[in-house]
Every structure is written in C-alpha cells, then in structure tokens.
Design a protein around this motif. Structure first.
Motif, PDB file in Angstrom:
ATOM      1  N   GLY A   1      -7.468  -7.569 -24.091  1.00  0.00           N
ATOM      2  CA  GLY A   1      -6.585  -8.481 -24.094  1.00  0.00           C
ATOM      3  C   GLY A   1      -5.382  -7.867 -24.632  1.00  0.00           C
ATOM      4  N   LEU A   2      -5.560  -6.539 -25.131  1.00  0.00           N
ATOM      5  CA  LEU A   2      -3.891  -5.987 -25.140  1.00  0.00           C
ATOM      6  C   LEU A   2      -2.813  -5.621 -24.274  1.00  0.00           C
ATOM      7  N   PRO A   3      -1.633  -6.040 -24.209  1.00  0.00           N
ATOM      8  CA  PRO A   3      -1.187  -5.798 -23.171  1.00  0.00           C
ATOM      9  C   PRO A   3      -0.625  -3.872 -23.154  1.00  0.00           C
ATOM     10  N   SER A   4      -0.510  -3.620 -21.787  1.00  0.00           N
ATOM     11  CA  SER A   4      -0.597  -2.335 -21.538  1.00  0.00           C
ATOM     12  C   SER A   4       0.058  -1.661 -22.048  1.00  0.00           C
ATOM     13  N   PHE A   5       1.462  -2.684 -22.605  1.00  0.00           N
ATOM     14  CA  PHE A   5       2.589  -1.770 -23.144  1.00  0.00           C
ATOM     15  C   PHE A   5       1.868  -1.349 -25.224  1.00  0.00           C
ATOM     16  N   VAL A   6       1.407  -2.547 -25.526  1.00  0.00           N
ATOM     17  CA  VAL A   6       0.625  -1.846 -26.625  1.00  0.00           C
ATOM     18  C   VAL A   6      -0.507  -0.944 -26.380  1.00  0.00           C
ATOM     19  N   ARG A   7      -1.376  -1.124 -25.465  1.00  0.00           N
ATOM     20  CA  ARG A   7      -2.634  -0.375 -25.784  1.00  0.00           C
ATOM     21  C   ARG A   7      -1.956   1.070 -25.582  1.00  0.00           C
ATOM     22  N   TYR A   8      -0.845   1.358 -24.454  1.00  0.00           N
ATOM     23  CA  TYR A   8      -0.555   2.765 -24.609  1.00  0.00           C
ATOM     24  C   TYR A   8       0.533   3.134 -24.908  1.00  0.00           C
ATOM     25  N   GLN A   9       1.117   2.417 -26.442  1.00  0.00           N
ATOM     26  CA  GLN A   9       2.133   2.614 -26.961  1.00  0.00           C
ATOM     27  C   GLN A   9       3.660   2.864 -26.123  1.00  0.00           C
ATOM     28  N   TRP A  10       4.002   2.061 -24.996  1.00  0.00           N
ATOM     29  CA  TRP A  10       5.588   2.094 -24.593  1.00  0.00           C
ATOM     30  C   TRP A  10       6.480   2.240 -25.159  1.00  0.00           C
ATOM     31  N   GLY A  11       7.204   3.328 -24.877  1.00  0.00           N
ATOM     32  CA  GLY A  11       8.481   3.170 -25.863  1.00  0.00           C
ATOM     33  C   GLY A  11       9.415   2.220 -25.355  1.00  0.00           C
ATOM     34  N   PHE A  12      10.679   2.026 -25.911  1.00  0.00           N
ATOM     35  CA  PHE A  12      11.562   1.114 -25.046  1.00  0.00           C
ATOM     36  C   PHE A  12      12.218   1.331 -23.882  1.00  0.00           C
ATOM     37  N   ILE A  13      11.796   2.269 -23.115  1.00  0.00           N
ATOM     38  CA  ILE A  13      12.159   2.929 -21.745  1.00  0.00           C
ATOM     39  C   ILE A  13      11.315   2.898 -21.789  1.00  0.00           C
ATOM     40  N   GLN A  14      10.109   3.078 -21.324  1.00  0.00           N
ATOM     41  CA  GLN A  14       8.655   2.953 -20.602  1.00  0.00           C
ATOM     42  C   GLN A  14       9.163   1.116 -20.277  1.00  0.00           C
ATOM     43  N   TYR A  15       8.596   0.268 -21.386  1.00  0.00           N
ATOM     44  CA  TYR A  15       8.808  -0.974 -21.199  1.00  0.00           C
ATOM     45  C   TYR A  15       9.295  -1.949 -20.172  1.00  0.00           C
ATOM     46  N   TYR A  16      11.143  -1.208 -20.624  1.00  0.00           N
ATOM     47  CA  TYR A  16      11.380  -2.055 -19.746  1.00  0.00           C
ATOM     48  C   TYR A  16      12.251  -1.221 -18.404  1.00  0.00           C
ATOM     49  N   ASN A  17      11.617  -0.006 -18.133  1.00  0.00           N
ATOM     50  CA  ASN A  17      11.133   0.112 -16.697  1.00  0.00           C
ATOM     51  C   ASN A  17      12.993   1.411 -16.847  1.00  0.00           C
ATOM     52  N   ILE A  18      13.760   1.573 -17.336  1.00  0.00           N
ATOM     53  CA  ILE A  18      15.116   2.229 -17.555  1.00  0.00           C
ATOM     54  C   ILE A  18      15.326   3.248 -17.163  1.00  0.00           C
TER      55      ILE A  18
END
Length: 523
Positions: A466-483
């Motif tokens: 149930g963990l969201p992808s941005f937590v499971r794969y440890q996304w950074g700020f740039i990846q989370y916001y698709n910058i």
C-alpha cells in the motif's frame, strides 16, 4: 445393481454435503497473538485514544505494553487506566506539572500556528531530551508499534534504529499531513478557513500557513537530530506516509480530501468499558420532582482556567437547567462566595465524561473544545458550545460552527447574556439533526474495533503493497513533481515553436521571392 449404484451415489453426495457444511460453519482461525507497543506524549488528550485502541487489542488476547511521558500529577491515574484495561505499564518519564502548565500558558488564547510555534519547539526539546531516552526500550522484540502523532518522531527514530518497520501512526489532527498530497487549495493546520476559500483566504492559506507550516516541518528534523533523534525524514510532516495511519475522526467533521491507501478514517476511539458514574451522581440525576430539568455538562479539561466571571455565568444557567460540572480542584476556588443550589448544580473534580454524555437527560455540553470531548459529545448526539482556550481548540470550534454542530464563544466573551443566548440558539432543530447525522457517521466508521482490525490485518500481511510509489522507490522532489519531464516537454515545445517560426519565415521569404520574380518577368 442399478439401485446399489444409485444408493452409492447418494451416500457420496451426502458425505460431501456434510463435509462442505462443516467447512462452511467451522469458525475462522483467530489472529496470532501479537506483542504490541504503544508510544505516547505527555498530552492526556493524545493518550486516551491510544489507550482505547490498546484496550481493544488487549481484550482480543494480544500482549499490549505502553510507554511514554506523563506529568507527575497524572502518573497514578495513568497506571490505573492501563492496568484496568489489561495494558502493561513500562518505564515512563515523569515531567514536572509546571512544564505542562508552562506549555499551556504559552498557547493560551492563541489559536494560530505562530502562537503554537514556540510552545512546540519547547515541547520537542523536552521530548527529545536525554531524560526521555532513559526510558526508551529495544523495540525489536515487538510485533507492532503504534504511536500517537506527537510521539511520531520517536516512533520513526526507534523503528529505524532497531530495524522494526511494523509501525502505525494515530493521527488526531488530520490537517497535520503533507501539503503535496492535496491537488487543490486545502485549509492548512489552524487556518480559520472553510474548504471553499475566497481568493484572499487562498492567498493567506498559501502565502502564510502553507509556507510557515513547511518551514516548521523542515526545522523540526534539524532540532530533533540535534537532540539525539538521528533517524528522521527531512520533512517532518512526511512521517504519515511511511506506515498505516488511523485518523481519529470522519469526513463530515473533517474537510473532504484525498488520502493514501494506508490512511484510514476510523472515527473516534473510546475505551471498550468506560468508567461508570459515581453513585452520588447517579442518585442526583435520578431525583424526581422539580429537579428534572434538562442537564448541561460543563467541562473545561486539564488546560483551561475558569475565571469567577465565567463561573457566575455558568451558575446562572441553573435557573433553567441542571448542571453537571467537572472542575478540577486547583480551579474550584472560583466558586467561593457564589450561591450554588446543590440540587441543581453538581460539581465534581473528575467525571467519566463519555458515560455522563450517554445519559438521557443531557441536552448540551459546554466544553473547551478538545477533540476527545467534542467526539464524546457528538457520538452521543449532544450539541456543543465551545469555549476554546488555545492550540487546536480554535480549529475544532471553527469546524463545529461551520458544520452547524455547535457554537463557540471566546473566554472573554462569556457572560450571563451571551451564554444564555448561545444555549438558547443551540436548541434549534438544525443542530440536533446535524449531530444525529455525525453520530451515525462516527458509529459507521468502526472506532476502536475497526482500528484493531487494521492492526491485525497489517501485522499479518504487511503494508508494503500500500505504500505509494514516491515512498517505495524514494523519489526526489524533481521526480515527484515530474519536473524533468515538464522541462523536456517545454524544451521540445520551444524547439517546435522556433522550428515552426523559422519554417514559416522561410516559406514567407520564398513566397516573396517568387512574387518578386514573377513581377520582374512581367515587367
């Protein structure tokens, strides 16, 4: 021969039917017994829902233990509460009562995030001090760890230090969630706005509350690392996305919003078997004759100091109502010199509030608007008159007023006239209709039973799915916001524009040249 085959088939069918019936009626295997640790801060209002969840788990046969910090004057009652509900008492850090009084004074009459800031900083310094770590324990031996929100930093640090990822967070103020989870303007913590904000409110919400909240969420980890909590996320508010979270309320008292798969609205959590009323109070309530007027319950909790003017206003209500007043001994000096008819006014230093609110004669509650008291009143279909003193109480009062579940008066506004007018207004049918609806929502959410079910479920199957992808794969700020993608798309759009411009320019030039050539030939 045919008959024998027929009888043989009937016998097989009957035996299979019996086997299937036994399988269907066989009771489900119970969940394996768990060893569960509860972690709390020294706020009594935060402790009670956590202990209520622990009591339900203990009643199911799980081994539940509890540790945290309490003020010295609450220790005895804390031990009794744990013992009476089958929860093991571990070492607890005792803070002097003056520390809680100082915290209360710092937040008094200030419902803004700015007023809370210095108080929270002081609290975190105390909570993360070396003194607190003297009572910390090796949590690797527990199957599950549950903490209320003020103890969230310690939960995150201990689970990281001892490599125990089976954790759960109990959230009382649901606005304490990361801003980035909401895709639309959403009222931030302590912002006195509804979910339908005007332009000016959206401007203040974003320019003041969101920015201040974000700065605080970044500052807290730095402070906590400085005081010994090394394993902390860089964003304080992000802790709620790392494990299952129980929200101690429902949509209807909270603004509608998007939540993650591991976040659950379970409604208020109360003790499975709350303490009974004192016999003297039961006798007082059941008197017949003139003293059968509706009852108003008055309780200002452990944080509010009642003034003599306010006490006089409360007593004035006894001309039309009976009053059950929970007033701690340290504040009962305000009653000296007042004319009190004991057949109409029952004053007690402690009250089993939820049990009292269940009584059929109770028609209204006057509270300091702590979340537990509000939940207890609304659960029992009792409208609330709030007199908020600070911290989150102003926020609770604003929501009650917005949803027409109650009204509110500031402490300095309370006098005989304003109090009576508010009490009269709350007799309107719209308030009783709304508290009936919210009571139904509370009960449908499941409370402690639903919370305990979720603990057992996640203890059995885990929660990584149930963990969201941005937590499971440890996304950074740039990846989370698709910058990076938006930058590439922007560059492609820009290049396309430049290419089209050049192409158009070239076409125009070529067309002009052709026209000139045709004109030259015709001449």
């Amino acid at each position: 021969m045919a008959w024998s085959k027929f009888l043989f088939l009937i016998a097989i069918f009957a035996s299979n039917s019996v086997a299937l019936h036994k399988e269907a009626t066989q009771p489900q295997t119970s969940h394996p017994k768990l060893s569960i640790l509860l972690i709390h801060s020294f706020f009594p209002s935060h402790t009670f829902p956590l202990i209520s969840l622990g009591a339900e788990l203990a009643s199911r046969g799980h081994n539940v233990s509890c540790f945290g910090s309490v003020t010295a004057d609450f220790e005895t009652r804390h031990k009794e509460l744990l013992k009476s509900n089958g929860i093991n008492y571990l070492n607890t850090t005792l803070f002097d009562t003056s520390i809680f009084d100082e915290f209360r004074q710092m937040t008094k009459d200030n419902g803004t995030i700015f007023g809370m800031f210095p108080a929270i900083i002081k609290f975190l310094k105390l909570f993360t001090s070396e003194n607190f770590y003297n009572c910390s324990t090796n949590v690797s031996g527990f199957d599950y760890i549950i903490a209320e929100q003020a103890a969230g930093p310690l939960l995150y640090d201990l689970s990281s230090r001892w490599n125990n990822s089976n954790t759960m967070l109990l959230i009382l103020q649901t606005e304490v969630t990361p801003r980035y989870l909401q895709a639309w303007p959403y009222p931030r913590y302590l912002a006195p706005f509804s979910d339908n904000m005007t332009f000016l409110e959206r401007l203040l919400n974003t320019g003041v509350y969101v920015i201040t909240e974000q700065v605080m969420s970044w500052l807290f980890p730095l402070l906590m690392r400085f005081n010994g909590l090394k394993n902390m996320p860089s964003d304080f508010l992000s802790m709620v996305v790392y494990q299952p979270t129980l929200h101690d309320t429902v949509i209807g008292l909270d603004w509608p919003k998007a939540i993650l798969p591991l976040q659950h609205y379970v409604g208020p959590m109360f003790l499975p078997h709350p303490p009974p009323l004192e016999p003297s109070l039961i006798n007082w309530l059941e008197r017949e004759g003139k003293e059968t007027a509706p009852v108003i319950v008055i309780s200002m909790g452990t944080t509010a100091d009642i003034t003599k003017k306010m006490a006089e206003a409360f007593i004035s209500l006894s001309s039309d109502y009976r009053l059950v007043w929970s007033l701690r001994k340290s504040n009962q000096h305000v009653l000296s010199g007042l004319q009190i008819n004991k057949s109409l006014v029952h004053v007690t230093p402690w009250l089993s509030q939820i049990t009292m609110l269940k009584h059929h004669s109770v028609k209204l509650a006057i509270l300091h608007c702590g979340l537990n008291g509000v939940h207890e009143s609304l659960y029992n279909r009792v409208p609330v008159l709030c007199i908020p003193y600070g911290i989150d109480q102003h926020d609770n009062a604003f929501k009650l007023k917005h949803f027409k579940l109650g009204l509110s008066l500031l402490p300095h506004e309370v006098n005989n006239e304003t109090l009576r007018n508010a009490v009269t207004s709350l007799q309107d049918k719209v308030y009783y209709d709304n508290v009936n609806k919210i009571s139904v929502l509370f009960k449908a959410a499941g409370g402690v039973k639903r919370g305990a079910d979720l603990v057992e479920l996640y203890a059995e199957v885990g929660y990584e799915h149930g963990l969201p992808s941005f937590v499971r794969y440890q996304w950074g700020f740039i990846q989370y916001y698709n910058i990076d993608v938006w930058i590439v798309l922007g560059l492609l759009l820009m290049l396309s524009f430049i290419g089209c411009r050049k192409l158009c320019k070239r076409c125009c030039c070529s067309r002009c040249c052709m026209k000139k050539e045709v004109k030259r030939k015709t001449e």
